[in-house]
Design a protein around this motif. Sequence first.
Motif, PDB file in Angstrom:
ATOM      1  N   THR A  26       0.860  -1.189   0.000  1.00 25.96           N
ATOM      2  CA  THR A  26       0.000   0.000   0.000  1.00 25.96           C
ATOM      3  C   THR A  26       0.896   1.240   0.000  1.00 25.96           C
ATOM      4  OG1 THR A  26      -0.174   0.294   2.412  1.00 25.96           O
ATOM      5  CG2 THR A  26      -1.698  -1.265   1.371  1.00 25.96           C
ATOM      6  N   SER A  27       0.540   2.199  -0.859  1.00 31.81           N
ATOM      7  CA  SER A  27       1.380   3.384  -1.002  1.00 31.81           C
ATOM      8  C   SER A  27       0.572   4.514  -1.628  1.00 31.81           C
ATOM      9  CB  SER A  27       2.592   3.073  -1.896  1.00 31.81           C
ATOM     10  OG  SER A  27       3.369   4.236  -2.122  1.00 31.81           O
ATOM     11  N   ARG A  28       0.946   5.744  -1.284  1.00 30.32           N
ATOM     12  CA  ARG A  28       0.360   6.892  -1.981  1.00 30.32           C
ATOM     13  C   ARG A  28       1.038   7.137  -3.319  1.00 30.32           C
ATOM     14  NH1 ARG A  28       0.899  10.621   3.348  1.00 30.32           N
ATOM     15  NH2 ARG A  28      -0.031   9.093   4.744  1.00 30.32           N
ATOM     16  N   ASP A  29       2.191   6.567  -3.518  1.00 33.49           N
ATOM     17  CA  ASP A  29       2.965   6.790  -4.737  1.00 33.49           C
ATOM     18  C   ASP A  29       2.404   5.916  -5.855  1.00 33.49           C
ATOM     19  OD1 ASP A  29       4.844   7.087  -6.751  1.00 33.49           O
ATOM     20  OD2 ASP A  29       6.549   7.119  -5.377  1.00 33.49           O
ATOM     21  N   GLY A  30       1.787   6.556  -6.839  1.00 36.37           N
ATOM     22  CA  GLY A  30       1.192   5.812  -7.941  1.00 36.37           C
ATOM     23  C   GLY A  30       1.899   6.000  -9.261  1.00 36.37           C
ATOM     24  N   GLN A  31       3.128   6.491  -9.239  1.00 31.71           N
ATOM     25  CA  GLN A  31       3.854   6.681 -10.496  1.00 31.71           C
ATOM     26  C   GLN A  31       4.436   5.342 -10.952  1.00 31.71           C
ATOM     27  OE1 GLN A  31       6.013  10.489 -10.941  1.00 31.71           O
ATOM     28  NE2 GLN A  31       5.789  10.682  -8.724  1.00 31.71           N
ATOM     29  N   PRO A  32       4.047   4.884 -12.154  1.00 33.50           N
ATOM     30  CA  PRO A  32       4.510   3.564 -12.625  1.00 33.50           C
ATOM     31  C   PRO A  32       6.021   3.410 -12.607  1.00 33.50           C
ATOM     32  CG  PRO A  32       2.765   4.412 -14.045  1.00 33.50           C
ATOM     33  CD  PRO A  32       3.133   5.530 -13.102  1.00 33.50           C
ATOM     34  N   GLY A  33       6.755   4.495 -12.879  1.00 27.73           N
ATOM     35  CA  GLY A  33       8.207   4.406 -12.899  1.00 27.73           C
ATOM     36  C   GLY A  33       8.802   4.026 -11.562  1.00 27.73           C
ATOM     37  N   THR A  34       8.078   4.294 -10.480  1.00 27.63           N
ATOM     38  CA  THR A  34       8.572   3.933  -9.146  1.00 27.63           C
ATOM     39  C   THR A  34       8.631   2.427  -8.973  1.00 27.63           C
ATOM     40  OG1 THR A  34       7.671   5.958  -8.169  1.00 27.63           O
ATOM     41  CG2 THR A  34       8.099   4.107  -6.671  1.00 27.63           C
ATOM     42  N   TRP A  35       7.634   1.720  -9.547  1.00 25.10           N
ATOM     43  CA  TRP A  35       7.449   0.305  -9.230  1.00 25.10           C
ATOM     44  C   TRP A  35       7.998  -0.638 -10.290  1.00 25.10           C
ATOM     45  CZ3 TRP A  35       6.135  -0.050  -4.356  1.00 25.10           C
ATOM     46  CH2 TRP A  35       5.497   1.042  -3.769  1.00 25.10           C
ATOM     47  N   GLY A  36       8.147  -0.172 -11.503  1.00 26.99           N
ATOM     48  CA  GLY A  36       8.694  -1.023 -12.548  1.00 26.99           C
ATOM     49  C   GLY A  36       7.640  -1.838 -13.277  1.00 26.99           C
ATOM     50  N   ASP A  37       8.073  -2.506 -14.337  1.00 23.75           N
ATOM     51  CA  ASP A  37       7.154  -3.262 -15.192  1.00 23.75           C
ATOM     52  C   ASP A  37       6.594  -4.501 -14.516  1.00 23.75           C
ATOM     53  OD1 ASP A  37       7.637  -1.410 -17.171  1.00 23.75           O
ATOM     54  OD2 ASP A  37       9.189  -2.622 -18.158  1.00 23.75           O
ATOM     55  N   HIS A  38       7.229  -4.983 -13.464  1.00 24.39           N
ATOM     56  CA  HIS A  38       6.785  -6.208 -12.809  1.00 24.39           C
ATOM     57  C   HIS A  38       5.667  -5.956 -11.793  1.00 24.39           C
ATOM     58  CE1 HIS A  38      10.010  -4.411 -10.379  1.00 24.39           C
ATOM     59  NE2 HIS A  38       9.268  -4.781  -9.356  1.00 24.39           N
ATOM     60  N   ALA A  39       5.262  -4.712 -11.627  1.00 23.86           N
ATOM     61  CA  ALA A  39       4.240  -4.370 -10.633  1.00 23.86           C
ATOM     62  C   ALA A  39       2.881  -4.185 -11.301  1.00 23.86           C
ATOM     63  CB  ALA A  39       4.635  -3.107  -9.877  1.00 23.86           C
ATOM     64  N   VAL A  40       1.835  -4.483 -10.552  1.00 18.39           N
ATOM     65  CA  VAL A  40       0.457  -4.226 -10.984  1.00 18.39           C
ATOM     66  C   VAL A  40      -0.109  -3.164 -10.049  1.00 18.39           C
ATOM     67  CG1 VAL A  40      -1.845  -5.183 -11.334  1.00 18.39           C
ATOM     68  CG2 VAL A  40       0.187  -6.579 -11.815  1.00 18.39           C
ATOM     69  N   LEU A  41      -0.449  -2.001 -10.607  1.00 23.71           N
ATOM     70  CA  LEU A  41      -0.968  -0.906  -9.790  1.00 23.71           C
ATOM     71  C   LEU A  41      -2.488  -0.939  -9.767  1.00 23.71           C
ATOM     72  CD1 LEU A  41       1.960   0.075 -10.042  1.00 23.71           C
ATOM     73  CD2 LEU A  41       1.081   2.401 -10.265  1.00 23.71           C
TER      74      LEU A  41
END
Length: 656
Positions: A171-186
């Motif tokens: 859980t995070s307030r940070d929703g920028q895709p670049g933070t999490w990488g391609d392996h993450a599902v937001l």
Amino acid sequence: MTGSGFSTRESDQITLAVPHSTASRRTLWGRDELLDELLAVVRDEGHKQDAGAVHVIQGLGGVGKTSVAVSVAHRLQRETDQVWWIGAQDASRFTGGLTALARQLGVPDEEIAVGRLADQLWRRLSALEEPWLLVVDNADDARLLDGPGRLALGTGLVRPHRSPRGLVLVTSRDGQPGTWGDHAVLHRLTPLGDGHGADVLLDLAGPTAGSREEAAELARRLGGLPLALNTVGRYLAAVGQRPARFRDAGETATFAEFRASLDDGGAFPHPGTATALAGIWRMSLDLLTERGHRCVRPLLEVLANFADAPVPLILADPAVLGEDEAFEGVGGAEIWAALQALAGLGLVDLAAANGVDTVALHPLVRDAHGSPGRYALNVRLLGEAAESDETGQPEDVERWPLWSALTPHAVHALAFEDDSDDDRLFLETCWVTNLVAGSLRAQGQLSQARKLLEELVSRQGGTLGEDHSDALTCRHNLASVLHLQGHHDRARTIYEDILATQLSTHGETHPGTLTIRHNLASVLHDQGHLDQARTIYEDMLTNRLSIHGESHPDTVAARHELARVLHNQGDLDQARTIYEDILTTQLSTHGETHPNALTIRHNLARVLYNQGHHDLAAAEMAAILSVRRRVIGPEHPYTLDTQAWLDIINAARGEP
């Protein structure tokens, strides 16, 4: 201390237990679809597209991210005992939790000591075949999840895995895709709709606090934010349980009372709610400031000072903002980065509405960050937007969506009570609002234009005096709208009053005087005073020709109005000749879709109809109707007028 940065003894004091909260005992309204999607990752339900991915629940502070994670965890605890919860509010707590989990999974202390914590932990998790869940909660500063590797590259302290029935939930307030990488599902968690918001309030406060409709209205005012809904619901329940005689002054016991209190004062009657929300958003802004976004606070204040409506990005003009000391040295790239960062934490939404790029704030974020001291800056932003090339003229059909987006913010600025006695700001506000009213008029929204102009005339008369040039302009525009609405007597009175002032100040040949006479004659025409109107138009046409020449728009307008009078006087041949002549000029200058060209064609078709050329008139009206439907829409008054005349002509042709 070990190589992990956390001692073995200290890690023994870290609990990995799932927190118990009201979310685990109550219905989690409006989140069923997301819960089912997340639970399906762990359950044996065939091929899972996102198996092994890091799932991130992202959204605004207070939107219920942790509540969703708690609900997932408690549901899975009925199926497996491999459910772990790690807090990521700070590095010590997060690293300690990972260390404790690694030791539970059998990672030797010596492996942890040499700095192989992450590699060994994720190797063990990937090897698990039974269902398991790891929740990393409150990872708002995602940099903590990097460790010696990179979160975005899949080498961080949180990373993808190969277990067939494991779920990593962050859980995070940070929703920028670049933070999490391609392996993450937001998973973007948004505020609740009015219906589910009402469910939350009724669930907590009970029916004695009011009807479902009143609960839905309060939920809308709270912006559907679960933290606010839960806090307000519990507050109303607590107040409602006490007899009325034991309630303090100002305490609200119903949905309607609470909403009215918000609308009146813009502050929560229950200070605990405001404190909790302010704390959440303060931490978000602190985080962004630490990341180098130095203008996020003043930028949020500027946005919050606009109306409760999506704010067109043209109102975040870097050139105008840069003139304010709070934005000193801040350029366009930095402002855009700040907007994206605010959106990444859910404090704002960047979206396009009707082709206009906008930024929208949650209503409670707006309540918390509005600053009256930003009024002057907001007015300057409105003024710059109103005269920009991007905005064009209020009559430009293709710019109507942008003018519509500016409208609520101009109205909001006009309603603002400024204590500075700065006439310059007031004049600029009135100027922008007058342009907005002109756009409403051009779009056929006459009632809205009239209401806005009447407010303008009232405010200007009391501040500037009725004879001030800006006040005269607004009165003139009000008369124009009244004329279009059919209030001929009132429009004529205003025109005659303005004309008297204009003549005494500027004389008969002043362009402003001629414009007022033109519009006055149009009213006289529609009142049936044809001879009087014709005399004025013939006199005006002489003046226009001598000043501007034949092709000038003012000359064309005078000839058009004279043709209208001739038409109604029965001189059809002369009226037709004038219409055809000025139509040629208009088409060569502006093209066939220009509003003036369509008006001339419309009136020419009416002359053809009166001359008995019904088939020719019907074909012309049908062509005009097609263009108007496409350009200004099927519900515009001009479109409806053309449709009505086409019906009349077709009826005369035997096609009722």
